[in-house]
Design an enzyme around this catalytic site. Structure first.
Site, PDB file in Angstrom:
ATOM      1  N   SER A 138       0.853  -1.195   0.000  1.00 24.82           N
ATOM      2  CA  SER A 138       0.000   0.000   0.000  1.00 24.82           C
ATOM      3  C   SER A 138       0.882   1.234   0.000  1.00 24.82           C
ATOM      4  CB  SER A 138      -0.880   0.008   1.259  1.00 24.82           C
ATOM      5  OG  SER A 138      -1.558   1.236   1.398  1.00 24.82           O
ATOM      6  N   TYR A 151      -1.853   0.675  10.556  1.00 25.68           N
ATOM      7  CA  TYR A 151      -1.789   0.165   9.181  1.00 25.68           C
ATOM      8  C   TYR A 151      -0.488   0.589   8.517  1.00 25.68           C
ATOM      9  CZ  TYR A 151      -3.513  -1.064   4.509  1.00 25.68           C
ATOM     10  OH  TYR A 151      -3.677  -1.624   3.257  1.00 25.68           O
TER      11      TYR A 151
END
Length: 261
Positions: A138, A151
């Site tokens: 990501s 995250y």
């Protein structure tokens, strides 16, 4: 790509499901892996993949997956999509259970699956010239943002695993590829992250002119795997045009500035 087989994790929804579809469309045999067997079986019936249900944070399940693959054929590519986010709390308010879960599904699962499937990839590379290990991380691995620390940390950890693996495999014909998407609108990612609050999940994408969708990422992954075997796409960072950077997102129609004569 006849007789080449890929293992795609996270295959029951979102990017993983889209990758199964894209690879089947370009001629790959595909084993889709996820926990939800019923969704995998429905996908198999539709596109001709062959699924295997497993929890990839479980050592026993990963060992069983490796044994299943040993019995059913070679593995030319691992496409590790499985992962996820939970919560948007600040560091000081973070839920340790959420952070632990994110580490397990993003980092530990990548290590377990890689370790278990590398022998398969090496045999396929020996027989057919090359093999692939591709990971979907990501842009959260590249840039921190408030409320994203858990995250951020998990995806950065997975990205470092990928970077180290590429160095460790130097000299072997195994390509190590990282695809790092920015905003991708899928059915479950934001919904799961926000605890099932559908209104809040929809608001994430509100007004964004064409966020990426799972098929966009899958197309890039298929391109990387179908490229000539000597070509390695180390890192592909992809975002919608509306998202110029992790912190800079345009909401509303995209249009050129007026050119004054």
């Amino acid at each position: 790509m006849a007789n080449r087989r890929a293992v795609v994790t996270g295959a029951s929804s979102g990017i993983g499901e889209a990758v199964v579809r894209a690879l089947r469309a370009s001629g790959w045999d595909v084993v889709g892996v996820a926990r939800r067997a019923a969704r995998l079986e429905a996908l198999d019936a539709e596109v001709g993949s062959r699924s295997y249900a497993a929890d990839l944070a479980s050592e026993a399940d990963v060992e069983a997956l490796a044994a299943h693959l040993e019995d059913t054929g070679p593995v030319h590519a691992l496409v590790h999509v499985a992962g996820g986010a939970r919560g948007t709390q600040r560091v000081e308010d973070g839920d340790p259970d959420d952070w632990r879960w994110m580490f397990e599904v993003n980092v530990l699962s990548a290590q377990l699956v890689t370790s278990a499937l590398l022998p398969h990839l090496r045999r396929a590379a020996e027989a057919d010239g090359h093999a692939d290990a591709l990971y979907v991380t990501s842009t959260a691995a590249q840039t921190a943002y408030p409320g994203g620390a858990g995250y951020n940390a998990a995806k950065a950890g997975e990205a470092m695993l990928v970077h180290a693996l590429r160095l460790e495999l130097n000299g072997e014909p195994i390509r190590v590829v990282e695809v790092a998407p920015g905003m991708v609108q899928t059915e479950e990612f934001s919904l799961n992250r926000l605890g099932g609050d559908r209104a809040a999940a929809e608001k994430v994408y509100d007004g964004v002119d064409q966020p990426l969708v799972a098929a966009d990422v899958a197309d890039v992954i298929a391109y990387a795997l179908n490229a000539p075997g000597h070509v390695n796409l180390d890192l592909i960072t992809m975002r919608p045009v509306a998202q110029s950077a992790q912190h800079l997102l345009a909401r509303g129609p995209l249009r050129p500035r007026t050119v004054e004569s």
